[in-house]
Design an enzyme around this catalytic site. Structure first.
Site, PDB file in Angstrom:
ATOM      1  N   GLY A  28       0.805  -1.216   0.000  1.00 33.50           N
ATOM      2  CA  GLY A  28       0.000   0.000   0.000  1.00 33.50           C
ATOM      3  C   GLY A  28       0.836   1.262   0.000  1.00 33.50           C
ATOM      4  O   GLY A  28       2.026   1.246  -0.283  1.00 33.50           O
ATOM      5  N   HIS A  31       2.654   4.471  -4.984  1.00 34.89           N
ATOM      6  CA  HIS A  31       3.246   5.579  -5.730  1.00 34.89           C
ATOM      7  C   HIS A  31       3.395   5.140  -7.183  1.00 34.89           C
ATOM      8  O   HIS A  31       2.993   4.014  -7.551  1.00 34.89           O
ATOM      9  CB  HIS A  31       4.587   5.995  -5.125  1.00 34.89           C
ATOM     10  CG  HIS A  31       5.535   4.856  -4.916  1.00 34.89           C
ATOM     11  ND1 HIS A  31       6.096   4.163  -5.962  1.00 34.89           N
ATOM     12  CD2 HIS A  31       5.995   4.262  -3.790  1.00 34.89           C
ATOM     13  CE1 HIS A  31       6.869   3.213  -5.494  1.00 34.89           C
ATOM     14  NE2 HIS A  31       6.825   3.237  -4.173  1.00 34.89           N
ATOM     15  N   GLY A  33       5.720   4.002  -8.854  1.00 33.26           N
ATOM     16  CA  GLY A  33       6.397   2.711  -9.053  1.00 33.26           C
ATOM     17  C   GLY A  33       5.398   1.566  -9.055  1.00 33.26           C
ATOM     18  O   GLY A  33       5.415   0.705  -9.939  1.00 33.26           O
ATOM     19  N   HIS A  34       4.488   1.556  -8.051  1.00 35.87           N
ATOM     20  CA  HIS A  34       3.471   0.495  -8.000  1.00 35.87           C
ATOM     21  C   HIS A  34       2.545   0.597  -9.219  1.00 35.87           C
ATOM     22  O   HIS A  34       2.167  -0.415  -9.804  1.00 35.87           O
ATOM     23  CB  HIS A  34       2.590   0.642  -6.749  1.00 35.87           C
ATOM     24  CG  HIS A  34       3.331   0.538  -5.463  1.00 35.87           C
ATOM     25  ND1 HIS A  34       3.561   1.632  -4.647  1.00 35.87           N
ATOM     26  CD2 HIS A  34       3.870  -0.524  -4.833  1.00 35.87           C
ATOM     27  CE1 HIS A  34       4.212   1.233  -3.571  1.00 35.87           C
ATOM     28  NE2 HIS A  34       4.422  -0.061  -3.654  1.00 35.87           N
ATOM     29  N   VAL A 173      11.084   3.221 -11.074  1.00 34.16           N
ATOM     30  CA  VAL A 173      10.527   4.508 -11.497  1.00 34.16           C
ATOM     31  C   VAL A 173      11.167   5.588 -10.628  1.00 34.16           C
ATOM     32  O   VAL A 173      11.261   5.446  -9.407  1.00 34.16           O
ATOM     33  CB  VAL A 173       8.989   4.519 -11.361  1.00 34.16           C
ATOM     34  CG1 VAL A 173       8.419   5.871 -11.777  1.00 34.16           C
ATOM     35  CG2 VAL A 173       8.388   3.410 -12.217  1.00 34.16           C
ATOM     36  N   SER A 183       7.805   4.440  -0.843  1.00 36.58           N
ATOM     37  CA  SER A 183       6.819   4.918   0.133  1.00 36.58           C
ATOM     38  C   SER A 183       7.532   5.651   1.274  1.00 36.58           C
ATOM     39  O   SER A 183       6.935   6.475   1.954  1.00 36.58           O
ATOM     40  CB  SER A 183       6.031   3.741   0.708  1.00 36.58           C
ATOM     41  OG  SER A 183       5.475   3.005  -0.348  1.00 36.58           O
TER      42      SER A 183
END
Ligand code: PAF
Length: 277
Positions: A28, A31, A33-34, A173, A183
């Site tokens: 969770g 950002h 990247g996810h 990223v 995060s």
């Protein structure tokens, strides 16, 4: 987009997913990247499942699980437009029922680097990822290159345990100034945020040296340390030039290698890496 919590709900929802299933496990506080992992999964698979679970067993006693950033509503808002089919947000009781005592441990590749600095971390990661894989039964699972050792450990576990899952590792990223998205970046003050670019700068300097023909691994490690030493807010934990798959330190770079580092900026621990070759 459906959001399920229990294993029963997950299993029922999984049965209704068509074709190839891509899976993006996360903790969770999503950002870019996810989101890029989700986009890759969406491009390559018929259905996409995302899990959001802050896994307590991968945090050490001195790492603040309670302070790990969480914002489920924001996460769901961010992934909704990406066309995710199913979001699984299990509770700790779902993942670790009372009396829990079963662990997945990968050996040699978990020992150096992050494994040496964070004892027990990878045991928590491999255990939860194996459980997530068993429940979701994806065809492909997506991980970021930013956590290079995690990706190497999960590749090893997937092979060793015969999971019929393709592990896809997607590029890191970065912010415009090179800082890898994480995060944990939210913990940085404006001054620390500026200093945090030193990881990217030091990796870039070593890569430049490599591209100019340097193959001595110690010279590449020295270059990274030199750039890091010039940043007063940076406290280096490790700097490495290792084999890409085994993560054993190299004396000479011949094949694919991983330049990596862990650096404290204030109290925030940041990691980053570049792949060579
Ligand atoms: O990379 C992460 O966010 C976590 O380590 C993972 C893979 C979701 C397991 O908890």
């Amino acid at each position: 987009m459906r959001n399920v919590i229990t294993l029963e709900e997950l299993r029922t929802a999984r049965l209704s997913l068509d074709g190839t299933v891509g899976f993006v496990p996360t903790m969770g506080y999503l950002h870019e990247g996810h989101l890029s992992l989700i986009r890759h999964a969406k491009e390559e698979c018929d259905s996409v499942v995302v899990s959001i679970f802050v896994n307590p067993t991968q945090f050490g006693p001195n790492e603040d699980l309670a302070k790990y950033p969480r914002d489920l509503e924001r996460d769901l808002r961010l992934i909704e437009p990406l066309g995710v089919d199913l979001v699984w947000t299990p509770t700790a009781e779902v993942m670790y029922p009372p009396g829990y005592q079963t662990w997945v441990e990968v050996e040699a590749v978990t020992r150096p680097l992050e494994g040496a600095m964070r004892p027990g971390h990878f045991r928590g990661v491999t255990t939860v990822v194996a459980k997530l894989f068993n429940a979701v039964q994806p065809h492909k699972a997506y991980f970021g290159q930013k956590d290079a050792q995690q990706a190497a450990v999960i590749r090893r576990m997937t092979l060793d345990l015969n999971f019929p899952i393709e592990i896809v590792v997607c590029p890191t990223v970065r912010e415009a100034d090179g800082l890898a998205m994480s995060s944990r970046n939210v913990y940085l003050s404006p001054e620390q945020r500026k200093a945090a670019t030193v990881l990217f700068r030091s990796l870039s300097a070593a890569k430049e040296l490599y591209e100019s023909g340097e193959r001595n691994a110690e010279a590449l490690r020295r270059k990274m340390k030199e750039v890091l030493a010039a940043e007063p807010l940076a406290q280096v934990q490790y700097v490495s030039c290792a084999d890409y798959d085994t993560l054993e330190e190299l004396s000479e770079v011949r094949g694919k290698a991983l330049l990596s580092m862990a650096v404290f900026i204030g109290k925030t621990r940041l990691i980053d890496n570049f792949v060579l070759g």
